[in-house]
Enzyme design. Structure first.
Site, PDB file in Angstrom:
ATOM      1  N   TRP A  15       0.710  -1.198  -0.031  1.00  0.00           N
ATOM      2  CA  TRP A  15       0.003  -0.047   0.129  1.00  0.00           C
ATOM      3  C   TRP A  15       0.743   1.178   0.104  1.00  0.00           C
ATOM      4  O   TRP A  15       1.976   0.997   0.564  1.00  0.00           O
ATOM      5  CB  TRP A  15      -0.851   0.040   1.255  1.00  0.00           C
ATOM      6  N   GLU A  18       7.778   7.121  14.620  1.00  0.00           N
ATOM      7  CA  GLU A  18       7.759   6.431  13.066  1.00  0.00           C
ATOM      8  C   GLU A  18       8.813   7.338  12.365  1.00  0.00           C
ATOM      9  O   GLU A  18       9.631   7.028  11.658  1.00  0.00           O
ATOM     10  CB  GLU A  18       6.694   6.382  12.384  1.00  0.00           C
ATOM     11  N   GLU A  52       9.001   1.006   6.313  1.00  0.00           N
ATOM     12  CA  GLU A  52       8.530   1.755   7.551  1.00  0.00           C
ATOM     13  C   GLU A  52       8.307   3.154   7.001  1.00  0.00           C
ATOM     14  O   GLU A  52       7.485   3.871   7.757  1.00  0.00           O
ATOM     15  CB  GLU A  52       9.881   1.548   8.547  1.00  0.00           C
ATOM     16  N   HIS A  87       5.096   4.680   6.985  1.00  0.00           N
ATOM     17  CA  HIS A  87       4.180   4.730   8.100  1.00  0.00           C
ATOM     18  C   HIS A  87       4.291   6.320   8.661  1.00  0.00           C
ATOM     19  O   HIS A  87       2.983   6.921   8.855  1.00  0.00           O
ATOM     20  CB  HIS A  87       4.751   4.021   9.306  1.00  0.00           C
ATOM     21  N   GLU A  95       9.263  -4.271  17.465  1.00  0.00           N
ATOM     22  CA  GLU A  95       8.204  -4.357  16.455  1.00  0.00           C
ATOM     23  C   GLU A  95       6.993  -4.903  16.959  1.00  0.00           C
ATOM     24  O   GLU A  95       5.834  -4.360  16.364  1.00  0.00           O
ATOM     25  CB  GLU A  95       8.594  -5.438  15.223  1.00  0.00           C
ATOM     26  N   THR A 142       5.230  -1.988  18.418  1.00  0.00           N
ATOM     27  CA  THR A 142       4.622  -0.907  17.526  1.00  0.00           C
ATOM     28  C   THR A 142       3.324  -1.739  17.100  1.00  0.00           C
ATOM     29  O   THR A 142       2.245  -1.023  16.653  1.00  0.00           O
ATOM     30  CB  THR A 142       5.435  -0.481  16.548  1.00  0.00           C
ATOM     31  N   ASP A 189       1.988  -4.208   8.840  1.00  0.00           N
ATOM     32  CA  ASP A 189       3.325  -4.261   8.522  1.00  0.00           C
ATOM     33  C   ASP A 189       4.290  -4.484   9.548  1.00  0.00           C
ATOM     34  O   ASP A 189       5.171  -5.500   9.686  1.00  0.00           O
ATOM     35  CB  ASP A 189       3.942  -2.841   8.004  1.00  0.00           C
ATOM     36  N   GLU A 190       4.093  -4.072  10.870  1.00  0.00           N
ATOM     37  CA  GLU A 190       4.775  -4.284  12.142  1.00  0.00           C
ATOM     38  C   GLU A 190       4.634  -5.609  12.511  1.00  0.00           C
ATOM     39  O   GLU A 190       5.753  -6.317  12.966  1.00  0.00           O
ATOM     40  CB  GLU A 190       4.236  -3.488  13.216  1.00  0.00           C
ATOM     41  N   HIS A 216       7.021  -7.640  10.089  1.00  0.00           N
ATOM     42  CA  HIS A 216       8.441  -7.273  10.567  1.00  0.00           C
ATOM     43  C   HIS A 216       8.736  -7.829  11.984  1.00  0.00           C
ATOM     44  O   HIS A 216      10.070  -8.548  12.009  1.00  0.00           O
ATOM     45  CB  HIS A 216       8.726  -5.627  10.784  1.00  0.00           C
TER      46      HIS A 216
HETATM   47 FE   LIG Z   1       8.344  -1.341  12.834  1.00  0.00          FE
HETATM   48 FE   LIG Z   2       6.480   1.514  11.768  1.00  0.00          FE
END
Ligand SMILES: [Fe+2]
Ligand SMILES: [Fe+2]
Length: 385
Positions: free
Chosen positions: A79, A124, A162, A165, A215, A218, A247-248, A251
């Protein structure tokens, strides 16, 4: 608690909480306000890796290619911030309609929520600091800046993921008109200038334990802001926070998979590193946050996040318990004496933390009604902690 120490304005020591001294010798001198990070007390042997341990990371390169890199998302399948924002390429009326809709959705978001969202966004935005941290780690750093080792490929692509974000949250908040962007920009500039001290130094064992923890932290916190945004009537913001949280999570899977592998190939070494990181406590990445006004900004932001249930001391203990299970630390056998002691310490830590937290919560409750703090990010409105 923070400690004040004296330093000169050598760029690496330049600090943002700066109380400038008049007529300093040659260059401006500042008092640095440093957090009380026990990293400085960690045994020197643990700060760097001996060559044979660096070799472990070399020998894991093909494993990393097969097991870590697939957790990245190709750019074409990722995205992008624009998908969630008013489209400036359409005609002006339609664009302003979308901006109006955004401002309408965000108009009822509570100030407490905005403070937490801003704090998360600023965290971020300090991404260059985190990429630098990973690129200090022996055995995995990106030696040339375009290195083809899987560790370097991961770090650059992770950074690129990242980077979306902070961009997205910042633009969304900017368009909302609810927050003081000048103070936010100042805070970001201060924070990037300050850096962070997580105690990971050059040790990739430390580094990957830290990133696994962070991670997940977050993931938890963006997941909670997504829930709150939905409850407060902004489904687009909920989707934004949810997309970031996912996403986090990916990760977290990558970093905790690396630590799982270290536990497999070097159980005592990995256990000692986990023990040492937990002894130092996981420092939050934005712990040196400052806006030019509030010397305790990070503590105040954290207190609001705790009160809203976005990120709490209970979450810290939950993350620790999750990782203990994820890495099956309780079941590790054949450890050296030191590593066995670290295992006992780590595996008994979460319940102890919860007990301490209950006491801290009691104390916080008593203070709550009497302590009000002004947040520059919301035009100096006062919040009760
Ligand atoms: Fe992260
Ligand atoms: Fe992040």
């Amino acid at each position: 608690m923070q400690t004040l120490v004296f330093s000169t304005t050598n760029p690496s020591a330049w600090n943002t909480h700066g109380y400038t001294i008049k007529n300093p010798p040659k260059s401006t001198a500042v008092f640095r306000r440093l957090p009380n990070v026990s990293a400085v007390a960690s045994p020197p042997a643990l700060r760097t890796l001996p060559p044979e341990k660096v070799q472990i990371f070399k020998s894991l390169e093909s494993w990393a290619t097969q097991n870590v890199l697939p957790l990245l998302k190709p750019v074409e399948k990722s995205w992008q911030p624009t998908e969630f924002l008013p489209n400036p390429a359409q005609n002006f009326d339609d664009f302003t309609k979308e901006v109006h809709a955004l401002r309408h959705r965000t108009s009822d978001l509570p100030d407490e929520f905005l403070v937490v969202l801003v704090g998360d966004m600023i965290t971020e935005e300090a991404l260059p600091t985190y990429q630098s941290m990973i690129n200090r780690l022996d055995g995995v750093k990106d030696e040339t800046g375009a290195c083809t080792s899987p560790w370097a490929i991961w770090t650059r692509a992770w950074t690129a993921e990242e980077n979306r974000h902070g961009d997205l949250l910042k633009t969304y908040l900017y368009l909302s008109g609810r927050v003081d962007m000048t103070m936010i920009d100042k805070t970001i500039q201060y924070l990037l200038s300050s850096g962070m001290n997580t105690g990971t130094n050059r040790n990739p064992y430390f580094g990957f334990v830290y990133t696994s923890f962070q991670e997940r932290a977050t993931f938890v916190s963006h997941g909670n802001t997504a829930r709150l945004a939905k409850e407060r009537g902004d489904p687009v913001l909920a989707k934004i926070c949810g997309s970031i949280a996912s996403d986090e999570k990916r990760h977290e899977s990558a970093y905790s998979r690396i630590v799982e592998k270290l536990v497999e190939v070097d159980p005592s070494g990995a256990m000692l590193a986990i023990g040492e990181m937990m002894r130092m406590k996981i420092t939050m990445p934005a712990h040196l946050m400052y806006d030019g006004q509030d010397p305790n900004l990070f503590a105040h932001f954290s207190a609001v996040a705790q009160r809203l249930g976005v990120y709490t001391a209970g979450d810290y203990a939950d993350i620790l318990e999750f990782l203990i299970q994820r890495w099956r630390l309780e079941k590790l056998e054949g450890l050296t004496d030191d590593a066995r002691r670290a295992q006992e310490f780590v595996c008994g830590l979460a319940p102890r933390m919860r007990r301490l937290q209950e006491k801290a919560d009691e104390r916080a409750k008593k203070l709550r009604t009497t302590t009000g703090v002004k947040f520059s990010w919301i035009f100096n409105k006062e919040l009760y902690l």
